[in-house]
Scaffold this motif. Structure first.
Motif, short mmCIF file in Angstrom:
data_model
loop_
_atom_site.label_atom_id
_atom_site.label_comp_id
_atom_site.label_asym_id
_atom_site.label_seq_id
_atom_site.Cartn_x
_atom_site.Cartn_y
_atom_site.Cartn_z
N LEU A 276 34.16 60.65 18.91
CA LEU A 276 32.86 59.99 19.02
C LEU A 276 31.78 60.78 18.28
N GLU A 277 31.80 62.09 18.40
CA GLU A 277 30.81 62.93 17.74
C GLU A 277 30.95 62.86 16.22
N LEU A 278 32.17 62.96 15.71
CA LEU A 278 32.37 62.94 14.26
C LEU A 278 32.11 61.55 13.68
N ALA A 279 32.54 60.51 14.37
CA ALA A 279 32.31 59.15 13.86
C ALA A 279 30.82 58.80 13.83
N SER A 280 30.06 59.34 14.77
CA SER A 280 28.62 59.11 14.75
C SER A 280 27.98 59.74 13.53
N ARG A 281 28.45 60.91 13.16
CA ARG A 281 27.91 61.56 11.96
C ARG A 281 28.31 60.80 10.70
N ILE A 282 29.51 60.24 10.67
CA ILE A 282 29.93 59.47 9.49
C ILE A 282 29.10 58.21 9.35
N ALA A 283 28.85 57.52 10.45
CA ALA A 283 28.09 56.26 10.39
C ALA A 283 26.60 56.49 10.16
N SER A 284 26.12 57.71 10.30
CA SER A 284 24.69 57.97 10.14
C SER A 284 24.23 57.85 8.69
N GLN A 285 25.15 57.75 7.74
CA GLN A 285 24.76 57.61 6.34
C GLN A 285 24.34 56.19 5.99
N ASN A 297 32.46 51.78 14.79
CA ASN A 297 33.60 51.27 15.55
C ASN A 297 34.89 51.34 14.75
N LEU A 298 34.82 51.05 13.45
CA LEU A 298 36.02 51.07 12.62
C LEU A 298 36.55 52.49 12.46
N GLU A 299 35.66 53.44 12.13
CA GLU A 299 36.10 54.82 11.92
C GLU A 299 36.63 55.45 13.20
N SER A 300 35.95 55.24 14.31
CA SER A 300 36.35 55.87 15.57
C SER A 300 37.66 55.28 16.10
N SER A 301 37.84 53.97 15.99
CA SER A 301 39.08 53.35 16.49
C SER A 301 40.28 53.79 15.67
N ASN A 302 40.15 53.79 14.34
CA ASN A 302 41.26 54.23 13.50
C ASN A 302 41.56 55.72 13.69
N ALA A 303 40.52 56.52 13.87
CA ALA A 303 40.73 57.95 14.07
C ALA A 303 41.44 58.23 15.40
N LEU A 304 41.12 57.46 16.44
CA LEU A 304 41.79 57.65 17.72
C LEU A 304 43.28 57.32 17.62
N ILE A 305 43.61 56.28 16.89
CA ILE A 305 45.03 55.92 16.73
C ILE A 305 45.75 56.98 15.90
N ARG A 306 45.11 57.51 14.87
CA ARG A 306 45.73 58.54 14.05
C ARG A 306 45.91 59.85 14.80
N ALA A 307 44.98 60.17 15.70
CA ALA A 307 45.02 61.46 16.39
C ALA A 307 46.09 61.51 17.47
N LEU A 308 46.44 60.40 18.07
CA LEU A 308 47.40 60.41 19.17
C LEU A 308 48.83 60.54 18.66
N PRO A 309 49.74 61.03 19.49
CA PRO A 309 51.17 61.04 19.12
C PRO A 309 51.71 59.64 18.91
N HIS A 310 52.97 59.58 18.48
CA HIS A 310 53.54 58.30 18.05
C HIS A 310 53.55 57.27 19.18
N PRO A 331 37.59 44.71 18.62
CA PRO A 331 36.93 45.36 19.75
C PRO A 331 36.17 46.60 19.31
N THR A 332 35.14 46.94 20.04
CA THR A 332 34.39 48.16 19.76
C THR A 332 35.16 49.37 20.28
N PHE A 333 34.68 50.54 19.88
CA PHE A 333 35.35 51.77 20.31
C PHE A 333 35.24 51.95 21.83
N ILE A 334 34.11 51.61 22.39
CA ILE A 334 33.92 51.73 23.85
C ILE A 334 34.85 50.78 24.59
N GLU A 335 34.99 49.57 24.07
CA GLU A 335 35.90 48.62 24.71
C GLU A 335 37.35 49.10 24.62
#
Length: 517
Positions: A276-285, A297-310, A331-335
């Motif tokens: 959430l912290e890193l995606a907020s900084r990316i979207a601030s541009q 929402n796009l960056e945070s959702s994709n990053a969460l899927i990439r960060a988790l194990p298989h 869906p949004t990242f919060i949802e």
């Protein structure tokens, strides 16, 4: 267009108006230009006025006849002149055609001058607006926007009002902004200033004076200089954010988020907060609006899927697709995080088992590229150094750090050599007692030392170990090997890391097996 009148009187008046035009000498000119007026071609309605006085009235007549509205005006004027003559009106009260044409030309020029001045003014304003938008592009992505509503009249008129303002604004010593890392953050300070301004509604000069009371140290000097140079409040906010906003940039946040993986010692909640912290900084541009929200929402959702194990990543993908089908939108990242709450225990267990290895305290930073918090505590030797321990001492250093370590090692060896040459018999005897472990009083001063070559506790391996001798009995400088000595481990039950050529256990057995003279 005029309607045709069936009244004979109107027809007679129209005939009389034509006769009046012929009497004024304008009928021929109108007949010549009637086809040009009917066509939609562009006509130069404002030629240069001739300098000859005799040609000026003719120019006014031609200009008026070529103008559609002027042609109609001449028709009406001729009709009025004819009526005035029939009514026996005095000649000085009858309008002259030349005067009408001149007045019409002057009116057209006046209107065109007004239009030109408006166009020039609009062009200048447009250039200023374009320049201001280019210079103030940073205001679109600024994390804290400056206040825009100010009072037109002074607000601080009484001491009671001044006391109220001081209580509202962050003027306390603990609330002042000084730019230090231990003080208030720049974002917190500017948001507090905006909130206080909304409550008090000060004028611009009063706001700047109160801002000086809310800063200290080097920041006070900078703000005072900006106020003396008549800088705007948005420019002042931009300067403060540029100098003291130490958050990670959007580009670095994107690079870190792309390679982030959930560590073993983390949980789903910690991973979500970090993303959430890193995606907020990316979207601030991007400017505030739907585009920024969609990007977050796009960056945070994709990053969460990439960060988790298989297994957890597959589960999160299925949940996200199910939500998209039900909501008929992404869906949004919060949802998504709300939907994953019921799988919290299973995801945490999967992270614990299949997450990336935890390295030290700053795990995420160690694996995401933040080199400021990485600590490398493991040292190893290559195969060549292991086979030839003396090679490390004479090998070329790989970098400045190896060069410094090698210089320290050579300096320590040289000092020990000089001390050994200058040692007195008493010093040598004390050392032998310490080496045998019989002098308990002196062992206290060597507490904490350990030599991995011989197992002694009165020196270290980087010093000269006097038990490391060659076949001729001469003390040699030895570097610890990668594997321990098998003979010493069998006889002494100790893991000693010295080469076979300097093994004192092997040498002692060899000396015992030698026949006595």
């Amino acid at each position: 267009m005029f309607r045709r009148s069936k009244n004979p009187s109107n027809a007679s008046s129209r005939t009389s108006s034509v006769d009046s035009l012929e009497s004024l000498g304008l009928q021929d000119l109108m007949n010549e230009n009637i086809e040009t007026i009917a066509q939609s071609e562009a006509i130069d309605l404002e030629p240069n006025i001739p300098t000859d006085t005799a040609l000026v009235p003719e120019y006014y007549k031609n200009f008026t006849l070529n103008h559609p509205l002027g042609n109609l005006l001449l028709r009406l004027t001729s009709m009025n002149v004819d009526l005035c003559k029939k009514s026996n009106i005095a000649k000085h009260d009858i309008p002259e055609i030349d005067d009408v044409c001149k007045s019409f030309v002057d009116f057209i020029k006046l209107e065109r001058n007004k239009v030109n001045s408006r166009v020039n003014k609009a062009a200048i304003n447009l250039e200023d607006q374009i320049l201001n938008k280019e210079l103030n592009f940073h205001n679109l992505n600024t994390p804290v926007k400056p206040p825009t509503v100010f009072s037109q009249v002074p607000v601080i008129t009484t001491p009671a009002k001044m006391a109220e303002v001081i209580k509202t604004f962050p003027t306390k010593s603990s609330q002042k902004f000084s730019g230090s890392s231990n003080g208030v953050n720049i974002l917190e300070f500017l948001n507090a200033m905006n909130t206080s301004q909304q409550l008090m509604n000060l004028s611009k000069p009063e706001f700047l004076q109160v801002l000086l009371k809310c800063v200290s140290g080097r920041v006070y000097g900078m703000v005072m200089e900006c106020v003396s140079y008549d800088h705007d409040i948005p420019d002042l906010y931009h300067s403060l954010l540029t100098l003291y906003d130490n958050r990670i940039s959007a580009a670095n946040a994107r690079r870190i988020l792309m390679s982030y993986k959930a560590p073993k010692n983390s949980t789903l909640t910690k991973v979500q907060s970090y993303i959430l912290e890193l995606a907020s900084r990316i979207a601030s541009q991007l400017p505030v609006g739907k585009s920024r929200t969609s990007m977050f929402n796009l960056e945070s959702s994709n990053a969460l899927i990439r960060a988790l194990p298989h297994y957890s990543a597959t589960l999160a993908t299925n949940v996200m697709n199910t939500l998209a089908a039900k909501l008929e939108r992404n869906p949004t990242f919060i949802e998504l995080t709300k939907a994953l709450t019921k799988y919290n225990d299973s995801i945490n267990l999967d992270i614990l088992r299949n997450g990336i290895p935890a390295v030290g305290k700053f795990l995420a930073n160690a694996y995401t590229g933040d080199r400021q918090k990485q600590k490398h505590n493991v040292y190893a030797m290559n195969r060549n150094v292991r086979n030839n321990p003396n090679q490390r001492m004479n090998s070329a250093p790989r970098n400045n750090r190896d060069q410094r370590n090698q210089n320290r090692f050579h300096k320590r060896v040289n000092n020990l050599r000089s001390n050994r040459q200058n040692d007195s018999p008493r010093t040598e005897r004390v050392y032998n007692m310490n080496q045998d472990g019989n002098n308990k009083r002196s062992d206290r001063y060597f507490k904490g030392l350990y030599c991995s070559l011989c197992g002694g506790n009165n020196h270290t391996a980087d010093q000269i170990c006097y038990k490391m001798k060659d076949a001729s009995g001469r003390v040699v400088e030895t570097v610890p090997t990668f594997y321990h000595c098998e003979l010493c481990f069998k006889v002494l039950k100790k893991r000693l890391y010295h080469p076979d050529s300097t093994c004192f256990t092997k040498n002692n057995k060899t000396d015992e097996n030698k026949p006595s003279a």
